[in-house]
Design a protein around this motif. Structure first.
Motif, PDB file in Angstrom:
ATOM      1  N   VAL A 103       0.874  -1.185   0.000  1.00  0.00           N
ATOM      2  CA  VAL A 103       0.000   0.000   0.000  1.00  0.00           C
ATOM      3  C   VAL A 103       0.916   1.241   0.000  1.00  0.00           C
ATOM      4  N   GLY A 104       1.350   1.604  -1.188  1.00  0.00           N
ATOM      5  CA  GLY A 104       2.311   2.696  -1.352  1.00  0.00           C
ATOM      6  C   GLY A 104       3.719   2.240  -0.985  1.00  0.00           C
ATOM      7  N   ALA A 105       4.698   3.059  -1.395  1.00  0.00           N
ATOM      8  CA  ALA A 105       6.073   2.781  -0.969  1.00  0.00           C
ATOM      9  C   ALA A 105       6.157   2.934   0.549  1.00  0.00           C
ATOM     10  N   THR A 106       5.243   3.695   1.107  1.00  0.00           N
ATOM     11  CA  THR A 106       5.213   3.888   2.561  1.00  0.00           C
ATOM     12  C   THR A 106       5.131   2.548   3.287  1.00  0.00           C
ATOM     13  N   GLU A 107       4.221   1.693   2.846  1.00  0.00           N
ATOM     14  CA  GLU A 107       4.128   0.385   3.503  1.00  0.00           C
ATOM     15  C   GLU A 107       5.364  -0.459   3.199  1.00  0.00           C
ATOM     16  N   ALA A 108       5.906  -0.280   2.001  1.00  0.00           N
ATOM     17  CA  ALA A 108       7.107  -1.046   1.628  1.00  0.00           C
ATOM     18  C   ALA A 108       8.265  -0.718   2.576  1.00  0.00           C
ATOM     19  N   ILE A 109       8.373   0.567   2.962  1.00  0.00           N
ATOM     20  CA  ILE A 109       9.442   0.970   3.890  1.00  0.00           C
ATOM     21  C   ILE A 109       9.219   0.273   5.237  1.00  0.00           C
ATOM     22  N   TYR A 110       8.002   0.353   5.730  1.00  0.00           N
ATOM     23  CA  TYR A 110       7.698  -0.226   7.042  1.00  0.00           C
ATOM     24  C   TYR A 110       7.919  -1.747   7.035  1.00  0.00           C
ATOM     25  N   LEU A 177      18.984   4.063   1.331  1.00  0.00           N
ATOM     26  CA  LEU A 177      19.307   5.057   0.305  1.00  0.00           C
ATOM     27  C   LEU A 177      18.007   5.513  -0.321  1.00  0.00           C
ATOM     28  N   ASN A 178      17.940   6.781  -0.658  1.00  0.00           N
ATOM     29  CA  ASN A 178      16.788   7.293  -1.401  1.00  0.00           C
ATOM     30  C   ASN A 178      17.337   8.207  -2.493  1.00  0.00           C
ATOM     31  N   PHE A 179      17.172   7.772  -3.724  1.00  0.00           N
ATOM     32  CA  PHE A 179      17.636   8.600  -4.839  1.00  0.00           C
ATOM     33  C   PHE A 179      16.789   8.325  -6.066  1.00  0.00           C
ATOM     34  N   GLU A 211      13.648   3.994  -4.471  1.00  0.00           N
ATOM     35  CA  GLU A 211      13.852   4.644  -5.769  1.00  0.00           C
ATOM     36  C   GLU A 211      12.514   5.118  -6.349  1.00  0.00           C
ATOM     37  N   ILE A 212      11.650   5.606  -5.468  1.00  0.00           N
ATOM     38  CA  ILE A 212      10.302   6.010  -5.865  1.00  0.00           C
ATOM     39  C   ILE A 212      10.313   7.119  -6.925  1.00  0.00           C
ATOM     40  N   TYR A 213      11.419   7.892  -6.975  1.00  0.00           N
ATOM     41  CA  TYR A 213      11.508   8.967  -7.988  1.00  0.00           C
ATOM     42  C   TYR A 213      12.352   8.555  -9.188  1.00  0.00           C
ATOM     43  N   SER A 214      12.653   7.264  -9.345  1.00  0.00           N
ATOM     44  CA  SER A 214      13.574   6.834 -10.410  1.00  0.00           C
ATOM     45  C   SER A 214      13.152   7.318 -11.789  1.00  0.00           C
ATOM     46  N   VAL A 239       3.940   3.686  -8.028  1.00  0.00           N
ATOM     47  CA  VAL A 239       3.372   4.523  -9.085  1.00  0.00           C
ATOM     48  C   VAL A 239       3.002   5.934  -8.621  1.00  0.00           C
ATOM     49  N   SER A 240       3.252   6.243  -7.346  1.00  0.00           N
ATOM     50  CA  SER A 240       2.813   7.550  -6.823  1.00  0.00           C
ATOM     51  C   SER A 240       3.409   8.719  -7.591  1.00  0.00           C
ATOM     52  N   LYS A 241       4.692   8.642  -7.844  1.00  0.00           N
ATOM     53  CA  LYS A 241       5.370   9.781  -8.467  1.00  0.00           C
ATOM     54  C   LYS A 241       5.457   9.605  -9.982  1.00  0.00           C
ATOM     55  N   SER A 242       5.677   8.396 -10.457  1.00  0.00           N
ATOM     56  CA  SER A 242       5.854   8.167 -11.899  1.00  0.00           C
ATOM     57  C   SER A 242       4.572   8.434 -12.671  1.00  0.00           C
ATOM     58  N   TYR A 248      -3.775   6.348  -5.131  1.00  0.00           N
ATOM     59  CA  TYR A 248      -4.100   4.935  -5.424  1.00  0.00           C
ATOM     60  C   TYR A 248      -3.412   4.004  -4.430  1.00  0.00           C
ATOM     61  N   ARG A 249      -2.328   4.463  -3.858  1.00  0.00           N
ATOM     62  CA  ARG A 249      -1.588   3.750  -2.823  1.00  0.00           C
ATOM     63  C   ARG A 249      -1.031   2.395  -3.301  1.00  0.00           C
ATOM     64  N   ILE A 250      -0.247   2.423  -4.358  1.00  0.00           N
ATOM     65  CA  ILE A 250       0.417   1.187  -4.801  1.00  0.00           C
ATOM     66  C   ILE A 250       1.934   1.404  -4.863  1.00  0.00           C
TER      67      ILE A 250
HETATM   68  C1  LIG Z   1      11.330   9.238  -0.736  1.00  0.00           C
HETATM   69  C2  LIG Z   1       9.914   8.838  -0.625  1.00  0.00           C
HETATM   70  N1  LIG Z   1       9.629   7.553  -0.367  1.00  0.00           N
HETATM   71  C3  LIG Z   1       8.366   7.138  -0.246  1.00  0.00           C
HETATM   72  C4  LIG Z   1       7.307   8.008  -0.375  1.00  0.00           C
HETATM   73  C5  LIG Z   1       5.916   7.502  -0.218  1.00  0.00           C
HETATM   74  O1  LIG Z   1       5.420   7.026  -1.429  1.00  0.00           O
HETATM   75  P1  LIG Z   1       3.977   6.392  -1.535  1.00  0.00           P
HETATM   76  O2  LIG Z   1       3.030   7.479  -1.909  1.00  0.00           O
HETATM   77  O3  LIG Z   1       4.117   5.396  -2.658  1.00  0.00           O
HETATM   78  O4  LIG Z   1       3.638   5.755  -0.258  1.00  0.00           O
HETATM   79  C6  LIG Z   1       7.549   9.356  -0.647  1.00  0.00           C
HETATM   80  C7  LIG Z   1       6.432  10.308  -0.753  1.00  0.00           C
HETATM   81  O5  LIG Z   1       6.584  11.509  -0.766  1.00  0.00           O
HETATM   82  C8  LIG Z   1       8.888   9.779  -0.771  1.00  0.00           C
HETATM   83  O6  LIG Z   1       9.183  11.058  -1.021  1.00  0.00           O
END
Ligand SMILES: Cc1ncc(COP(=O)(O)O)c(C=O)c1O
Length: 393
Positions: A103-110, A177-179, A211-214, A239-242, A248-250
């Protein structure tokens, strides 16, 4: 209205008790009450979701795609993800075992952190950085160790990484890493990543590579850490940023089978599975030629806004690290306005009617900077530049 005993509240999870609300959102709310303000605060694309992607979500609903999907996500979206990763970044993953849709990259981080960490472990986090990782590390009983990269153009150096691993005396288990970076817009090239990968390879550490902004990398081809260190990388994207699909939270995690299977266990306990219409939309976004064109068009628009904003801010006396990706500019406040980024941003909001985020919210190295998002419309950005210019006078 139910009330609750103080003794219950004071006995909550200790980490949660110490945590405040998301600082970016809190600042955004604080300045949103200023009448007629232009907000360049949030990482929220201003584009609508393309029609063919919306249609895929609608089809999923109309075709009664209403039952629980497999925990790791529908096979269609996992296949679209592996095709996407192969096409864009030369990565090879097996859709059956090496992908979990979250559910978003947010859940992926957690989920990734919850899978990897035990109490007492340390997580190396280069700063300034997106403010979600630290709290997630704490929630998992581990310790964030912040590494200030501001002296080196906001890129973690091999020397810094080597020293941090040595200093941790065996406790460092994860490097995040976040890039391209939120908040700096700076990205890592192949050479910089190769040097970091060589160091990590000698350890048992895992890189969580967000790499959510890749897809929003402007002057070079994005290279994934997963290409250079596949056996020790959990790759996060979505898909949030791309595709401007934040609501949609994927998101997803890709990595070695035995590790991803464990991430999937955490994911299953947290959410069971992502929602079917959103996954159908994400499959359309990531797995079709039209979805690739959508991103290319959005990227061109962002690039135009970035070039304009960058030049105008430089003309106004801001110093800016190379904004080669994402949709943020991390601008160093001109010396004569001091280094208190919070006061500067508040003043700019109240008197100049432009909202940006104070850099110190993103941790060590962010003091004296502000993050300016160019995920707003060209008209808004132009009006904001005019107001910033008037404010500085
Ligand atoms: C670096 C980074 N990772 C993850 C997220 C969260 O992405 P998502 O909307 O897919 O949960 C964000 C959102 O701003 C972000 O900036």
């Amino acid at each position: 209205m139910p009330s609750i005993k103080n003794s219950v509240i004071s006995n909550l999870n200790r980490q949660v008790q110490a945590m405040g609300a998301n600082a970016i959102r809190a600042f955004d709310e604080e300045v949103s009450s200023v009448p007629n303000i232009i907000k360049l605060t949030l990482g929220e694309p201003d584009f609508n979701v393309p029609d063919h992607i919306k249609a895929a979500a609608i089809r999923s609903i109309e075709e009664n795609d209403s039952h629980y999907a497999p925990a790791s996500g529908s096979l269609a979206v996992r296949q679209a993800i592996t095709d996407f990763l192969a096409d864009r970044y030369d990565l090879t993953y097996n859709a059956n075992h090496e992908i979990v849709v979250t559910v978003g990259a947010t859940e992926a981080i957690y989920d990734s952190l919850a899978t990897l960490l035990n109490p007492g472990d340390e997580v190396l986090i280069p700063t300034p950085i997106f403010s979600m990782y630290g709290p997630d590390v704490l929630l998992n009983g581990a310790k964030p160790v912040y590494l200030d990269t501001s002296a080196n153009n906001f890129v973690l150096t091999p020397e810094q990484l080597t020293k941090a691993i040595k200093d941790s005396a065996g406790h460092a288990k994860v490097l995040i890493l976040n890039f391209p970076s939120n908040p700096t817009g700076v990205t890592y090239d192949r050479k910089a990543l190769t040097a970091l990968a060589a160091i990590i390879k000698k350890t048992d550490m895992i890189v969580i590579s967000d790499e959510i902004y890749s897809e929003l990398t402007y002057n070079q081809k994005h290279v994934s850490m997963a290409e250079l260190l596949p056996e020790q990388t959990l790759l996060l994207n979505g898909v949030s940023k791309s595709h401007a699909m934040t609501g949609y939270r994927i998101g997803f995690v890709a990595g070695p089978k035995r590790l991803v299977e464990k991430v999937n266990v955490v994911h299953q306990f947290a959410t069971t599975a992502a929602s079917n219409p959103a996954m159908a939309a994400a499959a359309e976004a990531l797995g079709t030629p039209a979805g690739k064109v959508d991103t290319e068009l959005m990227k061109l628009a962002y690039q135009k806004r970035r070039d304009y904003l960058y030049q105008e801010l430089i003309n106004l006396g801001f110093e800016i690290p190379n904004p080669d990706g994402a949709f943020y500019i991390f601008a160093k406040i001109p010396a004569k306005y001091g280094v208190d980024d919070h006061s500067f941003a508040l003043d700019l909001a109240k008197k100049g009617k432009v909202a940006v985020i104070p850099g110190s919210i993103f941790g060590l190295g962010g003091q004296g900077y502000v993050r300016i998002s160019y995920a707003a419309s060209e008209i808004q950005i132009k009006a904001a530049v005019k107001r910033i210019s008037d404010f500085l006078k």
